[in-house]
Enzyme design. Structure first.
Site, short mmCIF file in Angstrom:
data_model
loop_
_atom_site.label_atom_id
_atom_site.label_comp_id
_atom_site.label_asym_id
_atom_site.label_seq_id
_atom_site.Cartn_x
_atom_site.Cartn_y
_atom_site.Cartn_z
N LEU A 70 0.83 -1.21 0.00
CA LEU A 70 0.00 0.00 0.00
C LEU A 70 0.86 1.25 0.00
O LEU A 70 0.45 2.29 -0.49
CB LEU A 70 -0.90 0.02 1.24
CG LEU A 70 -1.97 -1.06 1.31
CD1 LEU A 70 -2.63 -1.07 2.67
CD2 LEU A 70 -3.00 -0.85 0.23
N GLY A 71 2.02 1.14 0.59
CA GLY A 71 2.87 2.33 0.66
C GLY A 71 4.06 2.08 1.53
O GLY A 71 4.28 0.98 2.04
N GLN A 72 4.83 3.13 1.69
CA GLN A 72 6.06 3.04 2.45
C GLN A 72 5.99 4.05 3.57
O GLN A 72 5.99 5.24 3.32
CB GLN A 72 7.25 3.33 1.52
CG GLN A 72 8.59 3.29 2.16
CD GLN A 72 9.05 1.86 2.41
OE1 GLN A 72 8.80 0.96 1.63
NE2 GLN A 72 9.70 1.64 3.53
N GLY A 73 5.83 3.56 4.79
CA GLY A 73 5.77 4.47 5.92
C GLY A 73 7.16 4.76 6.43
O GLY A 73 8.14 4.19 5.96
N GLY A 74 7.24 5.66 7.40
CA GLY A 74 8.53 6.02 7.94
C GLY A 74 9.23 4.85 8.61
O GLY A 74 10.44 4.81 8.69
N GLY B 184 8.63 1.50 7.87
CA GLY B 184 8.62 0.27 7.09
C GLY B 184 7.46 0.24 6.12
O GLY B 184 6.56 1.07 6.20
N PRO B 185 7.48 -0.73 5.21
CA PRO B 185 6.41 -0.82 4.20
C PRO B 185 5.09 -1.33 4.78
O PRO B 185 5.09 -2.04 5.79
CB PRO B 185 6.96 -1.83 3.19
CG PRO B 185 7.94 -2.64 3.96
CD PRO B 185 8.51 -1.76 5.03
N LYS C 8 1.83 -3.53 8.77
CA LYS C 8 3.08 -2.76 8.68
C LYS C 8 4.23 -3.64 9.14
O LYS C 8 4.22 -4.19 10.23
CB LYS C 8 2.97 -1.51 9.57
CG LYS C 8 4.28 -0.77 9.67
CD LYS C 8 4.10 0.63 10.18
CE LYS C 8 3.97 1.57 9.02
NZ LYS C 8 3.87 2.95 9.37
N ASP D 148 5.34 12.93 13.10
CA ASP D 148 5.40 12.82 11.64
C ASP D 148 4.02 13.02 11.03
O ASP D 148 3.57 12.25 10.20
CB ASP D 148 5.99 11.46 11.23
CG ASP D 148 6.53 11.47 9.80
OD1 ASP D 148 6.60 12.57 9.22
OD2 ASP D 148 6.86 10.40 9.27
#
Ligand SMILES: *[C@@H]1O[C@H](CO)[C@@H](O)[C@H](O)[C@H]1NC(C)=O
Ligand SMILES: *[C@@H]1O[C@H](CO)[C@@H](O)[C@H](O)[C@H]1NC(C)=O
Ligand SMILES: *[C@@H]1O[C@H](CO)[C@@H](O)[C@H](O)[C@H]1NC(C)=O
Ligand SMILES: *[C@@H]1O[C@H](CO)[C@@H](O)[C@H](O)[C@H]1NC(C)=O
Ligand SMILES: *[C@@H]1O[C@H](CO)[C@@H](O)[C@H](O)[C@H]1NC(C)=O
Ligand SMILES: *[C@@H]1O[C@H](CO)[C@@H](O)[C@H](O)[C@H]1NC(C)=O
Ligand SMILES: *[C@@H]1O[C@H](CO)[C@@H](O)[C@H](O)[C@H]1NC(C)=O
Ligand SMILES: *[C@@H]1O[C@H](CO)[C@@H](O)[C@H](O)[C@H]1NC(C)=O
Ligand SMILES: *[C@@H]1O[C@H](CO)[C@@H](O)[C@H](O)[C@H]1NC(C)=O
Length: 736
Positions: free
Chosen positions: A527-531, A533-534, A549, A646
């Site tokens: 779904l995406g790349q968070g601060g 981890g993916p 996550k 964040d």
């Protein structure tokens, strides 16, 4: 106004803080080559800000001891080469020298004074020995300049890109100058010689981004409509809206892609396997983080389904003949070999009688349109007629930004029902097929009988499940029991820990269950790349959708603290916070399981020229109010005082009714629990949203979140990204 200091300045500060091995010797490296100061194998050139280095290198893990001349990141601990000069002509020992030749070129010579590589430019005037010099600029560009003539640039590495596309670089094509800059892959991860893949922009027949293997297309983006590439899904399309400017100039005949930010710690890379992706340096994990790759799914592979078939990752099998067509060879098709595609069931009238008007169209919605679209000047009304009037026309589509597109011959590389699709494709079929009156009754009967069968099947499955569930329940309990035992064993070191009793309250997931639910963390489900981890989309066996996550390894935190924190955070409940459903800790793996938000994050709406229209003022106000409520709860009303650290548009998720939910809260706390809460040397967060005292001194408090909230609100109101450059090269904040 300290915050207005350029982002590069922040970056340098951050780098200074991050790289402890920063030594004086590196700091004062030379940054230019002149006629009288050549560079030997043992020496390197360092750019002024110390981010890039130019000189001789040997690729890591390569066999032999070949020496190449190139540019790489000076302070990143993993060797990251972004440009290579003598890629196909390495030097076999350390006797090489980089110098300025008598004719003013930058040259690489080996120990026997043989020419290995040259910039190969011809100077406008008769050269003198001291006519040119070479400099490595702060953004990683190697420039050959004249000493006279106002220092005119004769040659630069940015105009000769290799596998990396750095910030401030421009790739693209222009039929006026004939210039066409492309990325080219390395042969392998350890061999920098010219590989088989290239990526770039094609202008004809339509303007698209492409990846080729040798001379064969392996991926295309779909045509550019002035705002987006119409064949890309959100996640991938955002990649371009996010960091890149795409400039299309019809008068000049040029079409270029360039970076919208000037951070040198991001770059796009074409890897030896032909995958294109963006890498950004994470100061917290000290590793390159990779977002979505292109191609992303199996359907992205060019011509996956053969002619007249469309691909959809949501269906099994992925390929399906378009309406009015059947598999050309059903034996092959049933075995999953789709390359021969589909053939027309009923020949076109056009072919039989020579009159095109005996035919009609079947419409397919939200398509990645086929390759080789021919653009015409016809308007929306005339478009179907233009197609009908030409017997070789097999389909048409109309898009406001592109105009009337026509296809002749085979239709290849289609994808159907793109989530973010905006173009409908109309495929020419014999009239008896397209006439809805004639097919309706038949279809209704088929639908009814299919529904009937489905209902019976569903009842059977339900009954079977109930039985099965009863039988398997003890089995499940036992594995849960084992999990709890294991967790308790892990945490029993600290018997007196206050939150010990809470452990049982937190649902634990088994790693294998989460791996299965996300199809082994496949890229398709990312779904995406968070601060930290993916994040992947998953589906539990009972059908519930979740977001998983996978925390990056380098959390540097003890297991007990992590567990205790997660237990406490999982108890926080607020309608404007994303709910943590549980976690999983097995071996090295640490995963958090959240509720799944189908509408994804706010930035996907806010910065998308098409989707932002959904956000009317009322909705925007509701979103802002919701974020405030959530933040107030975190700061004041919850049992813990949590500073998010964040807060940004991509961390605000939207539910079905576009209510905002803050995500990633508490993670900063999980990761930082051992540090002094008032001042941390490791700054997490996102440039542009960070308050000046936090970014520069590391001081943070609730006020830092409020600063980020202000930036976020500016973005919500204006619909512009803070990082985008406004007039006078200012970011949104400075501009306002
Ligand atoms: C080099 O080899 C080591 C050990 O096999 C491996 O861990 C590392 O990822 C390799 N590096 C590259 C760039 O291939
Ligand atoms: C330089 O130009 C010559 C002649 O045009 C050509 O043979 C040679 O391959 C070129 N070298 C490089 C490095 O491009
Ligand atoms: C080369 O050019 C630079 C600047 O134009 C000058 O300072 C230097 O004296 C010149 N060196 C020689 C050897 O001509
Ligand atoms: C590149 O293409 C050549 C010729 O088609 C082929 O022999 C070679 O195996 C390919 N290399 C890679 C890494 O795919
Ligand atoms: C690609 O190149 C090969 C050999 O040079 C040639 O046979 C083939 O027809 C080319 N393919 C295309 C699509 O141009
Ligand atoms: C670019 O090429 C197209 C097609 O060949 C031509 O119509 C157009 O005028 C060209 N544009 C320029 C600026 O040369
Ligand atoms: C279909 O494909 C199979 C396997 O490739 C082949 O044996 C068969 O002859 C094909 N049938 C037709 C009608 O082309
Ligand atoms: C017309 O018919 C011929 C022979 O049946 C076929 O090869 C051709 O593809 C057809 N053309 C169209 C546009 O359907
Ligand atoms: C029909 O379409 C083909 C292919 O696009 C084109 O070459 C041809 O000129 C068109 N014919 C007419 C009469 O417009």
């Amino acid at each position: 106004m300290v915050i207005l200091l350029s982002r590069r300045c922040f970056l340098v500060l951050l780098l200074l803080a991050t790289f402890s091995c920063f030594s004086l010797k590196l700091c004062f490296g030379q940054d230019s080559i002149t006629f009288s100061t050549p560079v030997k194998d043992s020496e390197t050139l360092l750019c002024n800000n110390g981010i890039f280095r130019f000189g001789f290198f040997t690729p890591v893990n390569s066999t032999g001891h070949l020496r190449y001349v190139g540019i790489w990141y000076a302070k990143v601990p993993v060797q990251t080469v972004v440009w290579v000069a003598n890629k196909d002509a390495p030097i076999h020992d350390t006797s090489g020298v980089i110098s300025i030749s008598g004719k003013g070129n930058l040259v690489v010579k080996d120990g026997l004074n043989r020419l290995i590589w040259s910039t190969n430019v011809t100077l406008p005037v008769a050269p003198i020995p001291n006519a040119t010099w070479v400099q490595l600029t702060d953004n990683g560009n190697l420039r050959l300049q004249e000493n006279r003539n106002k220092g005119e640039i004769l040659w630069e590495s940015f105009k000769h890109p290799y596998n990396s596309f750095l910030a401030t670089m421009i790739i693209g094509t222009s039929n006026r100058t004939g210039e066409n800059l492309k990325l080219t892959s390395w042969k392998s991860y350890t061999d920098p010689s010219t590989g088989n893949y290239t990526a770039g922009i094609s202008l004809f027949p339509s303007r698209e981004l492409m990846i080729w293997k040798s001379n064969v297309t392996i991926w295309r983006s779909g045509p550019w409509n002035g705002q987006i590439f119409v064949g890309l899904e959100d996640e991938v399309a955002l990649l371009f809206l996010d960091g890149y400017n795409i400039i299309s100039d019809n008068n000049e005949g040029t079409f270029t892609v360039s970076y919208a930010t000037d951070s040198p710690m991001y770059h796009m890379n074409l890897d030896p396997d032909g995958l294109l992706y963006i890498r950004s340096w994470s100061t917290s994990t000290r590793a390159w983080e990779i977002g979505n790759t292109i191609p992303t799914t199996t359907c992205d592979v060019y011509g996956r389904c053969g002619p007249f078939a469309s691909c959809s990752v949501k269906e099994v099998p992925v390929c399906k003949c378009v309406y009015g067509f059947v598999p050309r060879n059903s034996t092959e098709w049933n075995r999953g070999i789709f390359t021969n595609g589909c053939a027309r069931r009923v020949p076109l009238k056009c072919n039989v009688s020579g009159g095109g008007n005996g035919d009609g169209f079947s419409k397919m919605q939200k398509m990645k349109v086929p390759a080789n679209a021919e653009q015409t000047l016809a308007n929306e009304e005339a478009c179907p007629k233009v197609c009908l009037d030409n017997c070789s026309c097999t389909a048409y589509a109309y898009d406001q930004g592109i105009g009337c597109m026509l296809w002749s011959g085979n239709l290849v590389d289609m994808q159907s029902s793109l989530r973010s699709g905006i173009v409908d494709l109309n495929i020419r079929v014999a009239n008896s097929h397209s006439d809805p009156e004639k097919t309706l009754s038949k279809r209704a009967i088929i639908t009814a009988s299919v529904l009937g069968v489905a209902f019976v099947a569903a009842v059977c499955i339900l009954l079977a499940c109930r039985k099965f569930k009863k039988r398997s329940a003890p089995e499940k309990d036992r594995s849960a029991e084992i999990m709890f035992k294991r967790m308790e064993a892990l945490t029993s070191v600290n018997e007196s820990a206050p939150n010990q009793g809470n452990l049982k309250d937190l649902p634990l997931f088994e790693f294998k269950v989460l791996a299965a639910s996300t199809d082994n963390f496949s890229l398709i489900n990312k779904l995406g790349q968070g601060g930290f981890g993916p994040v992947y989309k998953g589906k539990l066996p009972e059908g519930k959708e979740i977001a998983v996550k996978r925390l990056s390894r380098a959390s540097g935190q003890g297991l007990e603290e992590l567990m205790n924190e997660v237990v406490v955070i999982s108890k926080l409940q607020h309608r404007n916070l994303v709910k943590l459903l549980g976690c999983c800790i097995e071996g090295e793996e640490r995963l958090l399981v959240y509720e799944y938000m189908p509408k994804k994050s706010l930035d996907a709406y806010l910065f998308d020229p098409l989707k932002q229209k959904i956000l009317d003022w009322r909705t925007r106000f509701n979103i802002m109010e919701g974020i405030c409520r959530g933040l107030l709860y975190l700061h004041r009303d919850s049992r813990l005082k949590i500073i998010h650290r964040d807060l940004k548009a991509s961390n605000i998720l939207l539910d079905d009714n576009l209510n905002p939910k803050i995500s990633d809260f508490g993670l900063a706390r999980v990761f930082q629990v051992n540090e002094d809460e008032a001042n941390t040397r490791r700054v997490v967060g996102t440039y542009g949203y960070m308050s000046p005292e936090y970014a520069m001194e590391g001081f943070f408090s609730e006020k830092s979140d409020v600063f980020s909230l202000g930036v976020l609100f500016l973005e919500i109101i204006s619909g512009r990204k803070n990082s985008h450059k406004e007039e006078n090269n200012l970011n949104l904040l400075a501009y306002v």
